[in-house]
Motif scaffolding. Structure first.
Motif, PDB file in Angstrom:
ATOM      1  N   GLY A 100     -13.691-105.553 -22.857  1.00 19.71           N
ATOM      2  CA  GLY A 100     -12.584-105.642 -23.798  1.00 19.71           C
ATOM      3  C   GLY A 100     -11.505-106.621 -23.402  1.00 19.71           C
ATOM      4  O   GLY A 100     -10.676-107.002 -24.225  1.00 19.71           O
ATOM      5  N   ILE A 101     -11.506-107.047 -22.157  1.00 20.06           N
ATOM      6  CA  ILE A 101     -10.478-107.960 -21.675  1.00 20.06           C
ATOM      7  C   ILE A 101     -10.688-109.388 -22.174  1.00 20.06           C
ATOM      8  O   ILE A 101      -9.781-110.216 -22.154  1.00 20.06           O
ATOM      9  CB  ILE A 101     -10.437-107.944 -20.124  1.00 20.06           C
ATOM     10  N   VAL A 102     -11.901-109.719 -22.606  1.00 22.53           N
ATOM     11  CA  VAL A 102     -12.175-111.089 -23.026  1.00 22.53           C
ATOM     12  C   VAL A 102     -12.081-111.211 -24.546  1.00 22.53           C
ATOM     13  O   VAL A 102     -12.359-110.268 -25.292  1.00 22.53           O
ATOM     14  CB  VAL A 102     -13.565-111.574 -22.550  1.00 22.53           C
ATOM     15  N   ARG A 103     -11.664-112.369 -24.979  1.00 24.23           N
ATOM     16  CA  ARG A 103     -11.614-112.650 -26.411  1.00 24.23           C
ATOM     17  C   ARG A 103     -13.028-112.774 -26.959  1.00 24.23           C
ATOM     18  O   ARG A 103     -13.967-113.085 -26.228  1.00 24.23           O
ATOM     19  CB  ARG A 103     -10.836-113.943 -26.644  1.00 24.23           C
ATOM     20  N   GLU A 139     -26.824 -98.781 -15.183  1.00 23.91           N
ATOM     21  CA  GLU A 139     -27.688 -97.888 -15.958  1.00 23.91           C
ATOM     22  C   GLU A 139     -28.697 -98.660 -16.802  1.00 23.91           C
ATOM     23  O   GLU A 139     -29.437 -98.067 -17.579  1.00 23.91           O
ATOM     24  CB  GLU A 139     -26.833 -96.998 -16.866  1.00 23.91           C
ATOM     25  N   GLN A 140     -28.692 -99.990 -16.667  1.00 26.07           N
ATOM     26  CA  GLN A 140     -29.610-100.871 -17.390  1.00 26.07           C
ATOM     27  C   GLN A 140     -29.441-100.740 -18.902  1.00 26.07           C
ATOM     28  O   GLN A 140     -30.392-100.922 -19.655  1.00 26.07           O
ATOM     29  CB  GLN A 140     -31.057-100.601 -16.970  1.00 26.07           C
ATOM     30  N   ARG A 141     -28.210-100.457 -19.336  1.00 29.23           N
ATOM     31  CA  ARG A 141     -27.910-100.463 -20.766  1.00 29.23           C
ATOM     32  C   ARG A 141     -27.538-101.862 -21.234  1.00 29.23           C
ATOM     33  O   ARG A 141     -27.388-102.102 -22.431  1.00 29.23           O
ATOM     34  CB  ARG A 141     -26.775 -99.480 -21.078  1.00 29.23           C
ATOM     35  N   CYS A 142     -27.360-102.774 -20.291  1.00 29.86           N
ATOM     36  CA  CYS A 142     -27.154-104.175 -20.652  1.00 29.86           C
ATOM     37  C   CYS A 142     -27.812-105.050 -19.598  1.00 29.86           C
ATOM     38  O   CYS A 142     -28.019-104.621 -18.460  1.00 29.86           O
ATOM     39  CB  CYS A 142     -25.663-104.507 -20.789  1.00 29.86           C
ATOM     40  N   ASP A 143     -28.160-106.253 -20.002  1.00 34.03           N
ATOM     41  CA  ASP A 143     -28.760-107.233 -19.097  1.00 34.03           C
ATOM     42  C   ASP A 143     -27.732-108.251 -18.622  1.00 34.03           C
ATOM     43  O   ASP A 143     -27.879-108.853 -17.564  1.00 34.03           O
ATOM     44  CB  ASP A 143     -29.904-107.969 -19.814  1.00 34.03           C
ATOM     45  N   ILE A 144     -26.700-108.453 -19.432  1.00 45.91           N
ATOM     46  CA  ILE A 144     -25.636-109.417 -19.130  1.00 45.91           C
ATOM     47  C   ILE A 144     -24.297-108.751 -19.441  1.00 45.91           C
ATOM     48  O   ILE A 144     -24.176-108.027 -20.432  1.00 45.91           O
ATOM     49  CB  ILE A 144     -25.773-110.694 -19.992  1.00 45.91           C
ATOM     50  N   ALA A 145     -23.313-108.988 -18.583  1.00 46.18           N
ATOM     51  CA  ALA A 145     -21.952-108.513 -18.847  1.00 46.18           C
ATOM     52  C   ALA A 145     -21.010-109.708 -18.805  1.00 46.18           C
ATOM     53  O   ALA A 145     -21.047-110.500 -17.863  1.00 46.18           O
ATOM     54  CB  ALA A 145     -21.528-107.472 -17.813  1.00 46.18           C
ATOM     55  N   ILE A 146     -20.189-109.829 -19.824  1.00 46.39           N
ATOM     56  CA  ILE A 146     -19.212-110.922 -19.900  1.00 46.39           C
ATOM     57  C   ILE A 146     -17.820-110.341 -19.712  1.00 46.39           C
ATOM     58  O   ILE A 146     -17.374-109.521 -20.509  1.00 46.39           O
ATOM     59  CB  ILE A 146     -19.301-111.655 -21.254  1.00 46.39           C
ATOM     60  N   GLY A 147     -17.163-110.746 -18.624  1.00 46.27           N
ATOM     61  CA  GLY A 147     -15.803-110.284 -18.348  1.00 46.27           C
ATOM     62  C   GLY A 147     -15.716-109.110 -17.406  1.00 46.27           C
ATOM     63  O   GLY A 147     -14.668-108.482 -17.302  1.00 46.27           O
ATOM     64  N   ALA A 148     -16.802-108.776 -16.695  1.00 45.87           N
ATOM     65  CA  ALA A 148     -16.772-107.646 -15.759  1.00 45.87           C
ATOM     66  C   ALA A 148     -15.703-107.860 -14.694  1.00 45.87           C
ATOM     67  O   ALA A 148     -15.488-108.976 -14.221  1.00 45.87           O
ATOM     68  CB  ALA A 148     -18.138-107.467 -15.107  1.00 45.87           C
ATOM     69  N   ASP A 222      -8.791 -99.781 -26.840  1.00 46.10           N
ATOM     70  CA  ASP A 222      -8.987-101.196 -26.533  1.00 46.10           C
ATOM     71  C   ASP A 222      -7.647-101.908 -26.425  1.00 46.10           C
ATOM     72  O   ASP A 222      -6.594-101.351 -26.727  1.00 46.10           O
ATOM     73  CB  ASP A 222      -9.889-101.872 -27.577  1.00 46.10           C
ATOM     74  N   TRP A 223      -7.706-103.191 -26.006  1.00 43.61           N
ATOM     75  CA  TRP A 223      -6.480-103.942 -25.745  1.00 43.61           C
ATOM     76  C   TRP A 223      -5.740-104.341 -27.027  1.00 43.61           C
ATOM     77  O   TRP A 223      -4.529-104.516 -27.020  1.00 43.61           O
ATOM     78  CB  TRP A 223      -6.792-105.177 -24.900  1.00 43.61           C
ATOM     79  N   ILE A 224      -6.451-104.475 -28.123  1.00 41.62           N
ATOM     80  CA  ILE A 224      -5.784-104.789 -29.393  1.00 41.62           C
ATOM     81  C   ILE A 224      -4.857-103.641 -29.782  1.00 41.62           C
ATOM     82  O   ILE A 224      -3.700-103.850 -30.177  1.00 41.62           O
ATOM     83  CB  ILE A 224      -6.811-105.056 -30.508  1.00 41.62           C
TER      84      ILE A 224
END
Length: 301
Positions: A100-103, A139-148, A222-224
């Motif tokens: 949530g931190i990334v646009r 937990e392998q619920r995602c393969d890529i994380a953007i902004g971790a 969320d941040w919004i």
């Protein structure tokens, strides 16, 4: 030609220890089993079994064959299942967790280019907050994380790239009583709710960013929402600078010196290196090399 039946036959003979036992198990004559095994050995150009008077045992090459055959059989089963699933409408997918931190500006570009390149792979994109990306990865619920968040050590089967620095600023609404203060102390904050974003990582110790000791929290998803709550004077708090720059510029939010601070941190692009396929390699290359896209996650509007 080697087939699924070939693997199954060699494994059965190895398990039972004789052609006769294997023949009885399959309701065939021993000579048929012996002949079938000899054909497999001729195709491979090696002997898989040592023949004894009433039994057989695996040669070193046979041991290797049986061991590898199990892996091949698993792959064959997986291929059958995935092919049947595709026939029923299922498509391979890659899951991306977006902190949530990334646009979100970059997502549309990414999706457009990905779907142009791959017609048979789905993207599944979901939002996480605070430490949620790390739990989703583990937990392998995602393969890529953007902004971790970079405050959690990167371990396990993950590789990462630095997306940039997260800068935080303590802000209040332009109409808030604290705007008249030259410096805000921790004691002053006891009178006002502090906004924080709920951590989606249920299995991690709860993280509540931007609260003073003993301060009442206003927890939002969320941040919004966090920004809107501060703009409306419902709370005060430390917010990410790249998300609040427009509101600082138009005067609806005011940055104030404060005892409460969040240390600047780094945001990461993280991916599971064990996920190896053409679509995954394309995504990692795209995210690593398109500077316009990388900049869109953290730069102010």
């Amino acid at each position: 030609m080697l087939s699924e039946q070939s693997f199954e036959l060699i494994e059965l003979v190895a398990k039972l220890g004789s052609f006769t036992s294997a023949a009885n198990h399959l309701n065939k004559v021993p000579s048929a089993i012996s002949y079938a095994v000899k054909q497999i050995e001729d195709e491979l150009g090696v002997e898989l079994f040592e023949r004894h008077h009433r039994s057989v045992s695996l040669t070193p090459a046979g041991e290797h064959f049986v061991h590898q055959a199990k892996s091949v059989m698993q792959s064959i089963i997986g291929l059958k299942q995935s092919t049947q699933a595709v026939n029923k409408g299922w498509r391979p997918k890659i899951a991306i967790a977006l902190d949530g931190i990334v646009r979100e500006d970059g997502i549309s570009f990414l999706v457009r280019e990905f779907y142009k390149t791959f017609s048979d792979v789905e993207l599944h994109i979901h939002r996480e907050q605070v430490n949620g990306c790390w739990q989703a990865l583990n937990e392998q619920r995602c393969d890529i994380a953007i902004g971790a968040a970079s405050n959690i050590p990167v371990g396990g089967p993950f590789e990462h790239k630095d997306l940039g620095e997260l800068r935080w600023q303590f802000v209040v609404s332009a109409q808030h009583p604290l705007t008249v203060e030259t410096h805000i102390t921790a004691e002053m904050l006891q009178e006002y709710a502090g906004v924080c974003v709920s951590d989606t990582a249920a299995d991690y110790p709860e993280t509540r960013l931007g609260l003073a000791q003993g301060q009442r929290a206003l927890s939002v998803p969320d941040w919004i929402r966090a920004i809107n709550c501060v703009k409306d004077g419902l709370a005060v708090g430390c917010l990410p600078r790249h998300l609040i720059t427009p509101f600082l510029q138009n005067g609806s939010l005011v940055n104030k010196p404060c005892d409460l601070n969040i240390a600047d941190t780094r945001a990461l692009l993280v991916w599971n290196r064990n996920v190896q396929n053409e679509a995954m390699r394309w995504l990692i290359d795209y995210l690593n090399n398109d500077q316009r896209l990388v900049n869109s996650w953290l730069l102010p509007n």
